[in-house]
Motif scaffolding. Structure first.
Motif, PDB file in Angstrom:
ATOM      1  N   ALA A 345      12.298 -47.621  -5.339  1.00  0.00           N
ATOM      2  CA  ALA A 345      13.093 -48.625  -4.485  1.00  0.00           C
ATOM      3  C   ALA A 345      14.313 -47.890  -3.872  1.00  0.00           C
ATOM      4  CB  ALA A 345      13.451 -50.000  -5.143  1.00  0.00           C
ATOM      5  N   TYR A 346      14.735 -46.977  -4.311  1.00  0.00           N
ATOM      6  CA  TYR A 346      15.875 -46.258  -3.849  1.00  0.00           C
ATOM      7  C   TYR A 346      15.633 -44.771  -3.270  1.00  0.00           C
ATOM      8  CZ  TYR A 346      18.872 -49.584  -6.442  1.00  0.00           C
ATOM      9  OH  TYR A 346      19.367 -50.790  -6.486  1.00  0.00           O
ATOM     10  N   PRO A 347      16.150 -44.457  -2.150  1.00  0.00           N
ATOM     11  CA  PRO A 347      15.827 -43.190  -1.397  1.00  0.00           C
ATOM     12  C   PRO A 347      16.258 -42.148  -2.379  1.00  0.00           C
ATOM     13  CG  PRO A 347      17.576 -44.136  -0.303  1.00  0.00           C
ATOM     14  CD  PRO A 347      17.192 -45.204  -1.183  1.00  0.00           C
ATOM     15  N   ILE A 348      15.615 -40.685  -2.271  1.00  0.00           N
ATOM     16  CA  ILE A 348      15.892 -39.711  -3.260  1.00  0.00           C
ATOM     17  C   ILE A 348      17.337 -39.439  -2.963  1.00  0.00           C
ATOM     18  CG2 ILE A 348      15.452 -38.051  -1.568  1.00  0.00           C
ATOM     19  CD1 ILE A 348      14.284 -37.938  -5.253  1.00  0.00           C
ATOM     20  N   TRP A 349      18.070 -39.665  -1.728  1.00  0.00           N
ATOM     21  CA  TRP A 349      19.298 -38.918  -1.582  1.00  0.00           C
ATOM     22  C   TRP A 349      20.485 -40.041  -2.393  1.00  0.00           C
ATOM     23  CZ3 TRP A 349      16.410 -40.547   2.512  1.00  0.00           C
ATOM     24  CH2 TRP A 349      16.728 -41.774   3.240  1.00  0.00           C
ATOM     25  N   GLN A 350      19.916 -41.056  -3.232  1.00  0.00           N
ATOM     26  CA  GLN A 350      20.935 -41.786  -3.663  1.00  0.00           C
ATOM     27  C   GLN A 350      20.280 -41.669  -5.218  1.00  0.00           C
ATOM     28  OE1 GLN A 350      20.816 -46.009  -2.863  1.00  0.00           O
ATOM     29  NE2 GLN A 350      21.765 -45.654  -0.600  1.00  0.00           N
ATOM     30  N   PHE A 351      20.205 -40.381  -5.738  1.00  0.00           N
ATOM     31  CA  PHE A 351      19.512 -40.101  -7.069  1.00  0.00           C
ATOM     32  C   PHE A 351      20.204 -40.757  -8.116  1.00  0.00           C
ATOM     33  CE2 PHE A 351      18.574 -37.330 -10.665  1.00  0.00           C
ATOM     34  CZ  PHE A 351      17.414 -37.534 -10.413  1.00  0.00           C
ATOM     35  N   HIS A 352      21.708 -41.054  -8.019  1.00  0.00           N
ATOM     36  CA  HIS A 352      22.263 -41.757  -8.943  1.00  0.00           C
ATOM     37  C   HIS A 352      21.725 -43.056  -9.513  1.00  0.00           C
ATOM     38  CE1 HIS A 352      24.579 -43.299  -5.519  1.00  0.00           C
ATOM     39  NE2 HIS A 352      25.106 -44.093  -6.280  1.00  0.00           N
ATOM     40  N   ARG A 353      21.068 -43.702  -8.123  1.00  0.00           N
ATOM     41  CA  ARG A 353      20.472 -45.164  -8.447  1.00  0.00           C
ATOM     42  C   ARG A 353      18.943 -45.028  -8.695  1.00  0.00           C
ATOM     43  NH1 ARG A 353      23.784 -49.326  -6.391  1.00  0.00           N
ATOM     44  NH2 ARG A 353      22.305 -50.513  -7.716  1.00  0.00           N
ATOM     45  N   ARG A 354      18.551 -43.928  -8.063  1.00  0.00           N
ATOM     46  CA  ARG A 354      16.947 -43.677  -8.203  1.00  0.00           C
ATOM     47  C   ARG A 354      16.708 -43.521  -9.873  1.00  0.00           C
ATOM     48  NH1 ARG A 354      12.792 -41.711  -3.975  1.00  0.00           N
ATOM     49  NH2 ARG A 354      10.918 -41.794  -5.006  1.00  0.00           N
ATOM     50  N   SER A 355      17.228 -43.017 -10.624  1.00  0.00           N
ATOM     51  CA  SER A 355      17.267 -42.541 -11.877  1.00  0.00           C
ATOM     52  C   SER A 355      18.524 -42.631 -12.412  1.00  0.00           C
ATOM     53  CB  SER A 355      16.277 -41.450 -12.061  1.00  0.00           C
ATOM     54  OG  SER A 355      16.202 -40.965 -13.566  1.00  0.00           O
ATOM     55  N   VAL A 356      19.056 -43.373 -13.139  1.00  0.00           N
ATOM     56  CA  VAL A 356      20.538 -43.312 -13.894  1.00  0.00           C
ATOM     57  C   VAL A 356      20.211 -42.271 -15.166  1.00  0.00           C
ATOM     58  CG1 VAL A 356      21.292 -45.611 -13.047  1.00  0.00           C
ATOM     59  CG2 VAL A 356      19.905 -45.610 -15.200  1.00  0.00           C
ATOM     60  N   THR A 357      19.073 -42.793 -15.687  1.00  0.00           N
ATOM     61  CA  THR A 357      19.083 -41.851 -17.102  1.00  0.00           C
ATOM     62  C   THR A 357      19.009 -40.146 -16.677  1.00  0.00           C
ATOM     63  OG1 THR A 357      16.769 -42.098 -16.995  1.00  0.00           O
ATOM     64  CG2 THR A 357      17.861 -43.631 -18.288  1.00  0.00           C
ATOM     65  N   LEU A 358      18.194 -39.781 -15.825  1.00  0.00           N
ATOM     66  CA  LEU A 358      18.160 -38.379 -15.228  1.00  0.00           C
ATOM     67  C   LEU A 358      19.337 -37.946 -14.602  1.00  0.00           C
ATOM     68  CD1 LEU A 358      14.639 -38.055 -13.420  1.00  0.00           C
ATOM     69  CD2 LEU A 358      15.289 -37.173 -15.952  1.00  0.00           C
ATOM     70  N   PHE A 359      20.184 -38.902 -13.860  1.00  0.00           N
ATOM     71  CA  PHE A 359      21.492 -38.533 -13.318  1.00  0.00           C
ATOM     72  C   PHE A 359      22.229 -38.158 -14.490  1.00  0.00           C
ATOM     73  CE2 PHE A 359      25.566 -39.832 -11.600  1.00  0.00           C
ATOM     74  CZ  PHE A 359      25.689 -38.571 -10.479  1.00  0.00           C
ATOM     75  N   SER A 360      22.531 -39.212 -15.350  1.00  0.00           N
ATOM     76  CA  SER A 360      23.295 -38.857 -16.556  1.00  0.00           C
ATOM     77  C   SER A 360      23.011 -37.649 -17.344  1.00  0.00           C
ATOM     78  CB  SER A 360      23.012 -39.958 -17.593  1.00  0.00           C
ATOM     79  OG  SER A 360      23.660 -40.008 -18.991  1.00  0.00           O
ATOM     80  N   GLY A 361      21.465 -37.213 -17.427  1.00  0.00           N
ATOM     81  CA  GLY A 361      21.281 -36.094 -17.977  1.00  0.00           C
ATOM     82  C   GLY A 361      21.681 -34.674 -17.221  1.00  0.00           C
ATOM     83  N   LEU A 362      21.841 -34.779 -16.045  1.00  0.00           N
ATOM     84  CA  LEU A 362      22.095 -33.948 -14.931  1.00  0.00           C
ATOM     85  C   LEU A 362      23.745 -33.655 -15.174  1.00  0.00           C
ATOM     86  CD1 LEU A 362      20.123 -34.324 -11.953  1.00  0.00           C
ATOM     87  CD2 LEU A 362      19.602 -32.607 -13.602  1.00  0.00           C
ATOM     88  N   ILE A 363      24.279 -34.873 -15.289  1.00  0.00           N
ATOM     89  CA  ILE A 363      25.852 -34.654 -15.205  1.00  0.00           C
ATOM     90  C   ILE A 363      26.129 -34.047 -16.801  1.00  0.00           C
ATOM     91  CG2 ILE A 363      27.992 -36.037 -15.804  1.00  0.00           C
ATOM     92  CD1 ILE A 363      27.152 -35.809 -12.757  1.00  0.00           C
ATOM     93  N   GLY A 364      25.474 -34.389 -17.761  1.00  0.00           N
ATOM     94  CA  GLY A 364      25.684 -33.724 -19.152  1.00  0.00           C
ATOM     95  C   GLY A 364      25.368 -32.077 -18.797  1.00  0.00           C
ATOM     96  N   ILE A 365      24.278 -31.980 -18.364  1.00  0.00           N
ATOM     97  CA  ILE A 365      24.057 -30.174 -18.018  1.00  0.00           C
ATOM     98  C   ILE A 365      25.250 -29.623 -17.399  1.00  0.00           C
ATOM     99  CG2 ILE A 365      22.389 -28.743 -16.902  1.00  0.00           C
ATOM    100  CD1 ILE A 365      20.231 -30.620 -17.701  1.00  0.00           C
TER     101      ILE A 365
END
Length: 956
Positions: A345-365
Motif C-alpha cells: 500500500a506504500y510506495p517503495i520510496w517510503q520504505f520505512h512504512r512499506r516494510s518496518v521489519t526490513l527497515f529495522s534490519g537495514l538500520i541494524g546492518i
C-alpha cells in the motif's frame, strides 16, 4: 589439547571448513521448510483444553451447536432494505426443486437476518413492533441520536448545529459529529443486468410483516448526532439531549432596528426554542449474523473476502460495509502481521512504512558497520545473526508448529541475542588479532566461551520458564526461543569463528582498540560508587511502586491502531447497533425443577432473567428462546378446574412442538436437553463453584451483546451477571446457571497472562540467581548481582504501570527476554572483573579493566539493536510497534544497569564479597598439595601464571 579450530581432518583441511559447508548445505533445505509456515491467532485456543473455562466453553458450543459468527452491517441499512435478503441468497445460494442449495459460498454455514427473526416472532403471535423491540441491540439498532428542529431552528440550522457542537465541546468535553437525517433505501433496478425488484410489501398472508411500515414509523428529523463510545440511556447521552433541547435563538436587543435584530424581521423579543426533540429510533441500522462453516473457520481471511464479495453483488458498496467479530479481527491481524514485513500500500520510496521489519534490519546492518569499523567483520557478524534466526524459525514448521502474534517477535529476539554474542566475540578477536593473527580466533573463543555459555544458558532458562504458562502462544514462544538460544550459542562459538578463520578481517589499528575512556569512566564510578548505587536503587524502588496499578489486557482488537478499518467498523457497530462480544448465561433445570414448573413457567423464568441481564448498562441487547414466545399470564389462584386442564393441555402442546423443533436452527441454538452427565467448574467471587449437568436436564441459553471497545472490567461484568441471575434463581429449587462465552474466556486469559508473567519471571529469576550464587561462591553476592538484572524490568514495567498502560501478551514476554539480555552483559563484566582480581588488581582497577574489555561490545550491541528495534515504531500493528519500543527501552535500561549500576556495586560491597570468595578459593587450592613427577606441587600456581600471561598479552 588442541583447540577445535587448530585441528585438521585427514585431508589436511581445517574443521572450520566443514562447519561452513554444513551451514551452506542446510540452507536450501530450510528454505523449502519455511514455505510451509502457517499463522494461527485464535485467542480461544490459547488456553489448554483442560482449563475449567475452556471446558465450559467447549461443552457450551457443542451443546447448542454454536459456530463462529461475524456481524455485518452497512450505512443506511434498515428493516425495509431488500439487500439483506439478497445478500443471504448470494451467500447461501438458491434451493432447487429438490430443496438442495445451488451456488453460495463454501465458507458460509448459515445466515440470520433480523427480518427472518421478526417474521418468526410474528408467526408466534408477537406484534411486529414488539418483535422489533426484542431484537434491539442484537440485530436491530437505534442508530445515531436523531434531532428534530423547530421552525425557528430550521431557519438557522447551520448556526444551531455549530452552537450545539461548540457547547458540547466546552461543557461536556465531547466531540460531536453531525450526519444527515436517515433516508429509507430505495431499490434501483438495473435493467441491463436483468435484475428484477423484489417485493417486501405484505401479501395475502395476514401474518406477513410490513417492514416498510415499521421503518416509516421512525419520526421525521433534520440531522443525526454521533460521538465516541455513544450509548443510549447513559448519563452522557442524557446530558447531550438536555443541552440540545436547551438551545434557544438569541434574544432581541431593545432599541435596535428590525434589520439589526437577530432573526431578521422577527420583532418578537422572546427566545424561541431551536430543538423540538432528540430521540433514538429502533429500526436502523440492521445487522446480519453470518455463521461460518468448518471451511470458513479454517480460513478466516477467505471467509471475510467471500462475505465482502457477496455484499457487493447484493448492491452494498464495499466502502459502506462494516464487519465485526472474531473471524474479522483474526483475518485482519494475520494480514497486518504480513504487512509489517511487506506492505504494497506504500510506495517503495517510503520504505520505512512499506516494510518496518526490513527497515529495522537495514538500520541494524548500518549501525553494525559503523560500530565495528570493519566491513568484513560486520558482514560476518550479521550473517551469523540472521542465519541463526533463519534456522530457528525453520524449526517451527518443521515440528508442525504455527506462527502466532507472540511467536512473530521471536526472529527479532534471536537476532538481538546472536548479535550481542557475536559482537563480544568480534571484540575479543580484535584484541587478540592485534597481538597475533594466527592465534586470534582460538584466543577469542577461549575468552568468550565461559561468559557466552553462561549467558546463553541463563537466557535459555529464562525463556524456557515460559513453558509454565497455561497460554499456548507463550509456551510456544518459550520453547522455540530457548531452542533458538542453543542454536545461537553454537553459531557464536563455532559458526562465527569458523568464518573468521576462513575469511579473516584485517587486524585492527591500535586506535580502534583504545579503551582509555572506558578505564577513566570505570575509575569515576569507583570513586562515587556509593552515590551511584543509592541513586540507582532509589530509581528502582520508586519505579517498582507503580506495580500497584499493574493491569493486563488480552483483547486482540487492542493491537490495531484507531485509524485502521477494523477499528472503525467495530466502532460503527457498537455505537449504532450492538456490542460485538457475546456473553452467554445458561440456565439449567434439573428433573425436579421441570416437575415443579411447567414449560411455560420455565419460559417466563428465563424471560425474567433475560430482562434482569438486559438492565445492565454495558449490555446493548439480549435474546433467548423466550423472545420467540408471547408473554403468558399465570393462571389466577381461583382458576376453575376446566381452566387448569385447558392451560395444562396448551402448555404440553407448546412443549411438544418446541422440543420437536430442536433440530431447527433457531430453537437448537437456545434450548438443549443434556444427553450425558457433565461436571464443570466455574470461578466466582467466592471461589470455584462446581456445576453438575445431569442427563435429561433442560438447558436454556440467554445471549447478551457486550462492547469490546470499552474499558469495561470483564471481571466486574461477569460477577454482576452471576448476581443478577442468582437473584432470580435462588427462589427456585433444582435450578443452577453458568456464565460462559467469549467474555469469561477473555477474563480467564487475562488471569493467565498475569500468572504467566509472575510464574515464568519468578522461575527464571530463581534459577539465574542460583547460577550466580554458584558462579560467585556466595549466596549474598549472587543476590546482589541480580539487582542490575532486575533493574531494567522493574524500571520499565513500573513506569508502564505508573502511566496506567495495560500489559498485553506481546508486552509480557519482553520481561523474560530483558532478563536474558541483562544477564548477558552482567556475566561478561563479572568474568573480566574476576580476572582482574586474580591478577592482583584493586577493585577500582578491576572495574576499569572489565569495562575496557566489555564496555565497547555492550555499547555497540545495545546501540545497534536498540535503535534498530525502535524503527519498528511506525508499524501499524500495535503488537509489533509496542514490542519494538519496549525492547528498545529495556535494552537501554539493561545497558545503563550493566555499565553504571553493576560497576558501582563491584567497586563497593559486591566487589568485596567477590574478592573474599576468590581469596578463600585460592587459600583452599594452596592447602591441597598434589604430587607431580614425584614432587609435591601446587597446581594452581602454574595454571594461574599461564592464564595471567595470556590475559595480559590480550589486554596489551
Amino acid at each position: 589439547m588442541a583447540s577445535f579450530f587448530e585441528k585438521r581432518d585427514p585431508w589436511g583441511h581445517s574443521l572450520s571448513l566443514w562447519v561452513v559447508v554444513l551451514m551452506i548445505f542446510v540452507t536450501p533445505l530450510l528454505f523449502g521448510v519455511l514455505r510451509e509456515i502457517r499463522q494461527e491467532n485464535n485467542v480461544e485456543n490459547w488456553l489448554p483444553e483442560d482449563d475449567p473455562q475452556s471446558k465450559v466453553l467447549s461443552w457450551h458450543r457443542n451443546s447448542f451447536g454454536i459456530e463462529d459468527r461475524l456481524l455485518l452491517s452497512w450505512d443506511g441499512s434498515s428493516l425495509s432494505d431488500l439487500r439483506a435478503n439478497r445478500l443471504k441468497q448470494v451467500l447461501l445460494g438458491t434451493p432447487d426443486e429438490e430443496n438442495i442449495r445451488r451456488g453460495g459460498s463454501p465458507y458460509i454455514q448459515e445466515v440470520f437476518t433480523p427480518q427472518d427473526a421478526i417474521q418468526k416472532m410474528v408467526d408466534y403471535h408477537i406484534e411486529p413492533d414488539e418483535a422489533q423491540e426484542r431484537l434491539k441491540g442484537v440485530l436491530v439498532g437505534t442508530g445515531m441520536l436523531k434531532v428534530q428542529l423547530t421552525e425557528a431552528g430550521r431557519k438557522r440550522q447551520q448556526q444551531t448545529i455549530q452552537e450545539l457542537i461548540s457547547k458540547a465541546k466546552q461543557e461536556l468535553g465531547v466531540d460531536l459529529t453531525v450526519k444527515p437525517a436517515f433516508k429509507e433505501w430505495v431499490d434501483i433496478v438495473d435493467e441491463s443486468q436483468g435484475m428484477q425488484p423484489e417485493e417486501n410489501a405484505p401479501d395475502d398472508d395476514e401474518d406477513q410483516v410490513d417492514f416498510q411500515a415499521l421503518v416509516a414509523a421512525i419520526p421525521a428529523h433534520d440531522f443525526q448526532l454521533i460521538w465516541p463510545r455513544m450509548q443510549p440511556g447513559t448519563e452522557l447521552t442524557e446530558q447531550i439531549k438536555g443541552l440540545a433541547l436547551s438551545l434557544k435563538r438569541p434574544g432581541i436587543i431593545p432599541g435596535t432596528s428590525a434589520a439589526e435584530k437577530p432573526g431578521g424581521n422577527d420583532t418578537s423579543e422572546s427566545q424561541p426554542v431551536l430543538v423540538k426533540d432528540c430521540f433514538f429510533a429502533v429500526g436502523t441500522p440492521i445487522a446480519i449474523a453470518v455463521e461460518l462453516s468448518d471451511t470458513g473457520d479454517a480460513d478466516h481471511a477467505a471467509a471475510v473476502a467471500a462475505v465482502k464479495k457477496a455484499a457487493v453483488e447484493a448492491g452494498i458498496p464495499e466502502d459502506s460495509l462494516h464487519l465485526g467479530g472474531r473471524p474479522v479481527a483474526g483475518a485482519a491481524l494475520n494480514r497486518m502481521v504480513k504487512e509489517s514485513s511487506w506492505n504494497t500500500a506504500y510506495p517503495i520510496w517510503q520504505f520505512h512504512r512499506r516494510s518496518v521489519t526490513l527497515f529495522s534490519g537495514l538500520i541494524g546492518i548500518a549501525l553494525a558497520f559503523l560500530m565495528l569499523k570493519s566491513m568484513r567483520l560486520a558482514c560476518l557478524v550479521l550473517l551469523v545473526s540472521y542465519y541463526t534466526t533463519f534456522v530457528a524459525v525453520s524449526i517451527v514448521p518443521l515440528t508442525g508448529g504455527t506462527m502466532n502474534m507472540v511467536l512473530v517477535v521471536m526472529p527479532t529476539l534471536l537476532t538481538v541475542l546472536t548479535l550481542s554474542g557475536s559482537i563480544h566475540v568480534a571484540n575479543y578477536w580484535k584484541h587478540a588479532a592485534h597481538v597475533d593473527m594466527k592465534t586470534a580466533v582460538t584466543k577469542a573463543v577461549e575468552m568468550a566461551r565461559a561468559p557466552c555459555v553462561m549467558a546463553s544458558l541463563t537466557t535459555a532458562i529464562g525463556l524456557a520458564s515460559l513453558l509454565t504458562s497455561p497460554l499456548s502462544p507463550v509456551r510456544d514462544f518459550g520453547l522455540y526461543s530457548s531452542i533458538g538460544c542453543v542454536i545461537s550459542l553454537l553459531m557464536v562459538l563455532y559458526g562465527l569463528p569458523s568464518l573468521l578463520q576462513l575469511w579473516p578481517a584485517k587486524p585492527p589499528k591500535a586506535s580502534e582498540i583504545d579503551v582509555k575512556h572506558w578505564h577513566t569512566f570505570g575509575r569515576i564510578l569507583s570513586r562515587h560508587q556509593m552515590l551511584v548505587s543509592v541513586t540507582c536503587l532509589i530509581i528502582f524502588v520508586v519505579s517498582c511502586y507503580g506495580f500497584k496499578w499493574f493491569r493486563t489486557e488480552t483483547k486482540v482488537i487492542r493491537y490495531f491502531p484507531d485509524s485502521s478499518r477494523v477499528i472503525q467498523d467495530y466502532l460503527f457497530l457498537e455505537e449504532n447497533l450492538s456490542g460485538i462480544t457475546p456473553v452467554d448465561t445458561v440456565i439449567c433445570f434439573d428433573e425436579a425443577a421441570q416437575k415443579n414448573m411447567n414449560f411455560v413457567e420455565r419460559v417466563e423464568l428465563v424471560r425474567q432473567i433475560e430482562h434482569k441481564i438486559a438492565e445492565h448498562p454495558e449490555i446493548s441487547g439480549s435474546i433467548s428462546l423466550a423472545d420467540f414466545r408471547p408473554v403468558s399470564e399465570p393462571l389466577p389462584p381461583d382458576a376453575s378446574t376446566f381452566q387448569k386442564l385447558r392451560n395444562a393441555k396448551r402448555v404440553n402442546e407448546t412443549e411438544r412442538r418446541v422440543k420437536e423443533s430442536l433440530e431447527d436452527g433457531t430453537v437448537k441454538s437456545f434450548l438443549y436437553v443434556a444427553d450425558k452427565t457433565v461436571e464443570m467448574e466455574q470461578e466466582t467471587d467466592y471461589g470455584t463453584r462446581s456445576v453438575v449437568v445431569e442427563k435429561g436436564d433442560e438447558l436454556w441459553r440467554i445471549t447478551a451483546q457486550v462492547a469490546i471497545m470499552s474499558d469495561l472490567d470483564y471481571g466486574v461484568l461477569t460477577s454482576e451477571l452471576n448476581q443478577a441471575t442468582q437473584s432470580v434463581l435462588r427462589d427456585h429449587a433444582g435450578t443452577t446457571h453458568l456464565v460462559t462465552g467469549t467474555i469469561p474466556l477473555f477474563l480467564r486469559t487475562q488471569q493467565a497472562v498475569l500468572e504467566s508473567l509472575i510464574k515464568s519471571f519468578g522461575l527464571a529469576f530463581a534459577v539465574i540467581a542460583i547460577v550466580m550464587m554458584i558462579l560467585l561462591r556466595s549466596t549474598l553476592a549472587g543476590l546482589i548481582t541480580m539487582l542490575p538484572n532486575l533493574m531494567p524490568i522493574g524500571v520499565i514495567f513500573g513506569l508502564l504501570s505508573w502511566m496506567r498502560i495495560s500489559v498485553d501478551i506481546g508486552t509480557m514476554i519482553t520481561a523474560s527476554v530483558a532478563l536474558g539480555i541483562a544477564v548477558d552483559g552482567t556475566l561478561h563484566l563479572l568474568t573480566w572483573f574476576k580476572i582482574g582480581i586474580r591478577e592482583g588488581k584493586t577493585k577500582s582497577e578491576a572495574v576499569a579493566a572489565a569495562l575496557g574489555h566489555c564496555g565497547p561490545a555492550m555499547w555497540q550491541t545495545s546501540a545497534a539493536v536498540g535503535i534498530s528495534l525502535a524503527m519498528l515504531y511506525p508499524a501499524e500493528l500495535l503488537l509489533v510497534s509496542r514490542f519494538g519500543v519496549l525492547m528498545c527501552a529495556l535494552i537501554t535500561a539493561a545497558l545503563l544497569a550493566d555499565i553504571i549500576f553493576l560497576p558501582a556495586l563491584l567497586a563497593g560491597p559486591l566487589g568485596s564479597l567477590i574478592v573474599s570468595s576468590l581469596k578463600k578459593e585460592r587459600e583452599l587450592a594452596e592447602s591441597v598439595p598434589l604430587l607431580q613427577d614425584g614432587k609435591e606441587t601446587k597446581p594452581h600456581l602454574s595454571h594461574a601464571i599461564k592464564r595471567s600471561q595470556s590475559e595480559r598479552s590480550l589486554e596489551t
